[in-house]
Design a protein around this motif. Structure first.
Motif, PDB file in Angstrom:
ATOM      1  N   TYR A  73      33.668  -8.294 -34.574  1.00  0.00           N
ATOM      2  CA  TYR A  73      33.124  -7.603 -33.418  1.00  0.00           C
ATOM      3  C   TYR A  73      31.731  -7.030 -33.666  1.00  0.00           C
ATOM      4  CZ  TYR A  73      38.086  -7.765 -32.190  1.00  0.00           C
ATOM      5  OH  TYR A  73      39.371  -8.183 -31.925  1.00  0.00           O
ATOM      6  N   SER A  74      31.040  -7.504 -34.689  1.00  0.00           N
ATOM      7  CA  SER A  74      29.755  -6.914 -35.056  1.00  0.00           C
ATOM      8  C   SER A  74      28.715  -7.046 -33.942  1.00  0.00           C
ATOM      9  CB  SER A  74      29.222  -7.554 -36.338  1.00  0.00           C
ATOM     10  OG  SER A  74      29.084  -8.963 -36.196  1.00  0.00           O
ATOM     11  N   HIS A  75      28.786  -8.098 -33.139  1.00  0.00           N
ATOM     12  CA  HIS A  75      27.821  -8.255 -32.050  1.00  0.00           C
ATOM     13  C   HIS A  75      28.043  -7.185 -30.981  1.00  0.00           C
ATOM     14  CE1 HIS A  75      31.372 -10.658 -31.338  1.00  0.00           C
ATOM     15  NE2 HIS A  75      31.051 -10.918 -30.094  1.00  0.00           N
ATOM     16  N   TYR A  76      29.283  -6.785 -30.788  1.00  0.00           N
ATOM     17  CA  TYR A  76      29.567  -5.695 -29.853  1.00  0.00           C
ATOM     18  C   TYR A  76      29.137  -4.347 -30.449  1.00  0.00           C
ATOM     19  CZ  TYR A  76      32.256  -8.617 -26.617  1.00  0.00           C
ATOM     20  OH  TYR A  76      32.642  -9.558 -25.692  1.00  0.00           O
ATOM     21  N   VAL A  77      29.360  -4.187 -31.751  1.00  0.00           N
ATOM     22  CA  VAL A  77      28.945  -2.953 -32.419  1.00  0.00           C
ATOM     23  C   VAL A  77      27.442  -2.773 -32.319  1.00  0.00           C
ATOM     24  CG1 VAL A  77      28.816  -1.757 -34.634  1.00  0.00           C
ATOM     25  CG2 VAL A  77      30.917  -2.950 -33.998  1.00  0.00           C
ATOM     26  N   SER A  78      26.697  -3.845 -32.552  1.00  0.00           N
ATOM     27  CA  SER A  78      25.226  -3.790 -32.462  1.00  0.00           C
ATOM     28  C   SER A  78      24.786  -3.431 -31.042  1.00  0.00           C
ATOM     29  CB  SER A  78      24.617  -5.135 -32.859  1.00  0.00           C
ATOM     30  OG  SER A  78      24.883  -5.424 -34.215  1.00  0.00           O
ATOM     31  N   LEU A  79      25.501  -3.959 -30.074  1.00  0.00           N
ATOM     32  CA  LEU A  79      25.197  -3.649 -28.683  1.00  0.00           C
ATOM     33  C   LEU A  79      25.313  -2.156 -28.418  1.00  0.00           C
ATOM     34  CD1 LEU A  79      24.867  -5.050 -25.751  1.00  0.00           C
ATOM     35  CD2 LEU A  79      27.314  -4.606 -25.561  1.00  0.00           C
ATOM     36  N   VAL A  80      26.420  -1.573 -28.864  1.00  0.00           N
ATOM     37  CA  VAL A  80      26.655  -0.138 -28.658  1.00  0.00           C
ATOM     38  C   VAL A  80      25.631   0.692 -29.425  1.00  0.00           C
ATOM     39  CG1 VAL A  80      28.303   1.751 -29.021  1.00  0.00           C
ATOM     40  CG2 VAL A  80      29.104  -0.473 -28.197  1.00  0.00           C
ATOM     41  N   GLU A  81      25.323   0.274 -30.644  1.00  0.00           N
ATOM     42  CA  GLU A  81      24.365   1.016 -31.458  1.00  0.00           C
ATOM     43  C   GLU A  81      22.953   0.973 -30.872  1.00  0.00           C
ATOM     44  OE1 GLU A  81      24.736  -0.598 -35.376  1.00  0.00           O
ATOM     45  OE2 GLU A  81      26.480   0.651 -35.883  1.00  0.00           O
ATOM     46  N   SER A  82      22.670  -0.040 -30.065  1.00  0.00           N
ATOM     47  CA  SER A  82      21.348  -0.131 -29.430  1.00  0.00           C
ATOM     48  C   SER A  82      21.260   0.739 -28.181  1.00  0.00           C
ATOM     49  CB  SER A  82      21.030  -1.585 -29.071  1.00  0.00           C
ATOM     50  OG  SER A  82      21.836  -2.028 -27.995  1.00  0.00           O
ATOM     51  N   GLY A  83      22.385   1.381 -27.826  1.00  0.00           N
ATOM     52  CA  GLY A  83      22.378   2.307 -26.701  1.00  0.00           C
ATOM     53  C   GLY A  83      22.833   1.728 -25.383  1.00  0.00           C
ATOM     54  N   ILE A  84      23.355   0.497 -25.392  1.00  0.00           N
ATOM     55  CA  ILE A  84      23.843  -0.123 -24.160  1.00  0.00           C
ATOM     56  C   ILE A  84      25.340   0.162 -24.017  1.00  0.00           C
ATOM     57  CG2 ILE A  84      24.192  -2.295 -22.920  1.00  0.00           C
ATOM     58  CD1 ILE A  84      21.753  -3.401 -24.361  1.00  0.00           C
ATOM     59  N   PRO A  85      25.752   0.824 -22.934  1.00  0.00           N
ATOM     60  CA  PRO A  85      27.172   1.148 -22.756  1.00  0.00           C
ATOM     61  C   PRO A  85      28.046  -0.099 -22.687  1.00  0.00           C
ATOM     62  CG  PRO A  85      25.819   2.378 -21.202  1.00  0.00           C
ATOM     63  CD  PRO A  85      24.919   1.357 -21.835  1.00  0.00           C
TER      64      PRO A  85
END
Length: 342
Positions: A135-147
């Motif tokens: 799920y790292s691509h989802y984690v990166s998404l969240v860490e970039s500030g996108i809900p």
């Protein structure tokens, strides 16, 4: 060394002893920033793996009012209804919707996330692909500030909201129903166990069997995607085992697989529900048209879509994350009413 995760313009500003506004202008190549400062800012941003908060940028500029939605399949009524629910809510709030399908494929899902996260959307509503275990691509998404709001299928990712059905309860009630219909040798057709909906259904099935003192062995369990093709293969394999005792009940984790299996059983002269009682999952609209009509678990996906959209709008406005679980409902039809023939 500074933590490379969640680096902000304030971190860069502190390191270079300049203002955050100067960093922001430098990153946006503002003409009023000297080449020396601009070069220093870009160099440090790269070293610290700085990623701009795309949601914040979009909200500040007002250029983007679009939400992304990722579904595993587009030809399933569950996801069609979920999309309809999302659309109802976000359009009222003045947002647009981009819909993408992963095809249950990990690599395609990663490409979709990478594309949508590049300033195209201010938030993503997603049901994870069946292939996905990283799920790292989802984690990166969240860490970039996108809900991120997860629906149907939940992932262990912090700082996200989720809306799911209680798959454990659905499978438990379906198995209990088969037992109450007189079934004692109940088989379970489950989906891949890396996906939460299918692992929860497995747990519910096993708990019901245990509570009623019924055995579960490896022969009772079959794992495959819940497609018509796989359902047909399963039924052909079962019906060919003439020297072994057939199940007297089967719980399918999807109606498409159940439908195909029922067709094979009928072709082989196996009576439903007299010999094998069957319950599916999702409650497809055509379940009532099958012969016999298929019992199934209704999951109310339109409601799940509407709630997912509401949580996304709340996340965009800065409200706390939430996890919501809805209770499904067993819809009983002829395919499981074995007691009528006992």
């Amino acid at each position: 060394m500074m933590d490379k995760k969640k680096v902000s313009i304030y971190d860069i500003a502190k390191e270079l002893k300049i203002s955050a506004s100067t960093v922001s202008r430098a990153l946006n190549n503002h003409k009023g920033i000297s080449s020396e400062v601009s070069e220093a800012v870009h160099k440090l941003a790269k070293e610290l793996n700085y990623k701009p908060n795309q949601m914040a940028v979009a909200l500040k500029t007002g250029k983007i009012k679009t939400i992304g939605m990722i579904v595993p399949l587009i030809d399933r009524n569950y996801f069609v209804q979920a999309i309809a629910g999302v659309e109802t809510e976000i359009y009222k709030a003045g947002y647009n919707l981009i819909i993408a399908t992963s095809g249950n494929l990990f690599e395609r899902e990663k490409k979709i996330i990478a594309s949508l996260s590049q300033g195209k959307v201010v938030g993503i509503i997603a049901a994870v692909a069946a292939e996905t275990t990283d799920y790292s691509h989802y984690v990166s998404l969240v860490e970039s500030g996108i809900p991120l709001v997860m629906f149907d299928r939940k992932m262990a990712i912090p700082n996200t909201s989720s809306v799911v059905q209680d798959d454990y309860n659905g499978a438990y009630e379906a198995t209990k129903h088969l037992i109450e219909q007189g079934c004692k040798r109940i088989f379970f057709y489950r989906g891949p166990q890396n996906v939460s909906i299918w692992s929860e259904r497995d747990r519910g099935y096993r708990q019901a069997m245990s509570d009623y003192g019924l055995e579960v062995t490896n022969k009772h369990i079959h794992t495959a995607l819940t497609t018509e093709e796989e359902g047909r293969k399963y039924a052909i394999k079962l019906s060919a085992q003439k020297n072994q005792q057939l199940p007297d009940g089967i719980l399918f984790s999807g109606d498409f697989a159940a439908k195909a299996a029922m067709e094979v059983f009928v072709e082989k002269g196996i009576k439903i529900p007299q010999e094998i009682a069957i319950v599916g999952f999702v409650n497809e609209p055509w379940d009532v048209l099958l012969n016999p009509p298929l019992s199934s678990i209704e999951q109310f996906s339109y409601r799940i879509g509407k709630t997912s959209a509401r949580l996304m709008l709340e996340a965009i406005s800065g409200m706390p994350y939430q996890d919501i679980v809805y209770k499904p409902q067993l819809i009983v039809r002829e395919s499981s009413l074995k007691s009528k023939y006992l």
